[in-house]
Design a protein around this motif. Structure first.
Motif, mmCIF file in Angstrom:
data_model
loop_
_atom_site.group_PDB
_atom_site.id
_atom_site.type_symbol
_atom_site.label_atom_id
_atom_site.label_comp_id
_atom_site.label_asym_id
_atom_site.label_seq_id
_atom_site.Cartn_x
_atom_site.Cartn_y
_atom_site.Cartn_z
ATOM 1 N N THR A 5 16.705 -46.377 21.135
ATOM 2 C CA THR A 5 17.834 -45.845 21.897
ATOM 3 C C THR A 5 17.335 -45.415 23.262
ATOM 4 O OG1 THR A 5 18.987 -45.093 19.919
ATOM 5 C CG2 THR A 5 19.627 -44.062 21.993
ATOM 6 N N VAL A 6 18.027 -45.868 24.313
ATOM 7 C CA VAL A 6 17.690 -45.489 25.677
ATOM 8 C C VAL A 6 18.783 -44.557 26.172
ATOM 9 C CG1 VAL A 6 17.299 -46.311 28.022
ATOM 10 C CG2 VAL A 6 16.458 -47.642 26.086
ATOM 11 N N GLU A 7 18.428 -43.298 26.399
ATOM 12 C CA GLU A 7 19.387 -42.290 26.855
ATOM 13 C C GLU A 7 19.670 -42.470 28.344
ATOM 14 O OE1 GLU A 7 20.974 -40.182 24.929
ATOM 15 O OE2 GLU A 7 19.844 -40.647 23.112
ATOM 16 N N VAL A 8 20.970 -42.531 28.676
ATOM 17 C CA VAL A 8 21.347 -42.704 30.077
ATOM 18 C C VAL A 8 22.145 -41.525 30.625
ATOM 19 C CG1 VAL A 8 21.255 -45.213 30.002
ATOM 20 C CG2 VAL A 8 23.390 -44.060 29.477
ATOM 21 N N THR A 11 27.985 -42.938 31.785
ATOM 22 C CA THR A 11 28.242 -44.374 31.858
ATOM 23 C C THR A 11 27.259 -45.043 32.808
ATOM 24 O OG1 THR A 11 29.871 -44.127 33.618
ATOM 25 C CG2 THR A 11 30.702 -44.094 31.363
ATOM 26 N N ILE A 12 27.017 -46.317 32.553
ATOM 27 C CA ILE A 12 26.096 -47.096 33.376
ATOM 28 C C ILE A 12 26.551 -48.549 33.319
ATOM 29 C CG2 ILE A 12 24.492 -47.490 31.451
ATOM 30 C CD1 ILE A 12 22.175 -47.186 33.512
ATOM 31 N N GLN A 16 22.435 -52.341 35.701
ATOM 32 C CA GLN A 16 21.606 -51.155 35.898
ATOM 33 C C GLN A 16 20.882 -50.779 34.617
ATOM 34 O OE1 GLN A 16 24.806 -48.613 37.196
ATOM 35 N NE2 GLN A 16 24.078 -48.648 39.310
ATOM 36 N N PHE A 17 21.600 -50.896 33.488
ATOM 37 C CA PHE A 17 20.989 -50.551 32.209
ATOM 38 C C PHE A 17 19.822 -51.471 31.898
ATOM 39 C CE2 PHE A 17 20.563 -50.953 27.602
ATOM 40 C CZ PHE A 17 20.279 -49.624 27.284
ATOM 41 N N PHE A 20 16.975 -50.109 33.869
ATOM 42 C CA PHE A 20 16.602 -48.783 33.393
ATOM 43 C C PHE A 20 15.851 -48.855 32.065
ATOM 44 C CE2 PHE A 20 17.560 -44.705 31.299
ATOM 45 C CZ PHE A 20 17.109 -43.824 32.280
ATOM 46 N N ALA A 21 16.287 -49.755 31.184
ATOM 47 C CA ALA A 21 15.676 -49.887 29.855
ATOM 48 C C ALA A 21 14.416 -50.750 29.882
ATOM 49 C CB ALA A 21 16.693 -50.477 28.878
ATOM 50 N N GLY A 55 27.901 -45.657 25.959
ATOM 51 C CA GLY A 55 27.037 -45.065 24.939
ATOM 52 C C GLY A 55 27.408 -45.602 23.570
ATOM 53 N N VAL A 72 22.461 -48.081 23.727
ATOM 54 C CA VAL A 72 22.752 -47.212 24.868
ATOM 55 C C VAL A 72 23.017 -45.811 24.332
ATOM 56 C CG1 VAL A 72 24.256 -46.806 26.843
ATOM 57 C CG2 VAL A 72 23.792 -49.154 26.095
#
Length: 73
Positions: A5-8, A11-12, A16-17, A20-21, A55, A72
């Motif tokens: 799980t990648v905490e953001v 919303t993203i 971009q996610f 980021f991940a 998410g 997410v």
């Protein structure tokens, strides 16, 4: 299977996610992966780089080198 799980923190956008991940090296790379149909969100191919992720979605990248799946957060 445990899914990372990648905490953001909100919303993203999908592009971009991916950056980021750590699934894409750059925005251009994310765009390329999405355009080639290598990215799935919740099991469906997603071709919109601007797709909003809120998410809980499961993002899978299958680009020929490897398959990585992250949730997410």
């Amino acid at each position: 299977m445990d899914i990372e799980t990648v905490e953001v923190g909100g919303t993203i956008r999908l592009g971009q996610f991916l950056k980021f991940a750590g699934l894409a090296d750059s925005g251009a790379h994310a765009h390329e992966l999405i355009a080639e149909g290598d990215v799935q969100v919740d099991g469906r191919v997603e071709t919109r780089r601007g797709r909003q992720l809120h998410g809980g979605e499961v993002v899978t990248l299958a680009d020929g080198r490897a398959v990585r799946t992250v949730r997410v957060g």
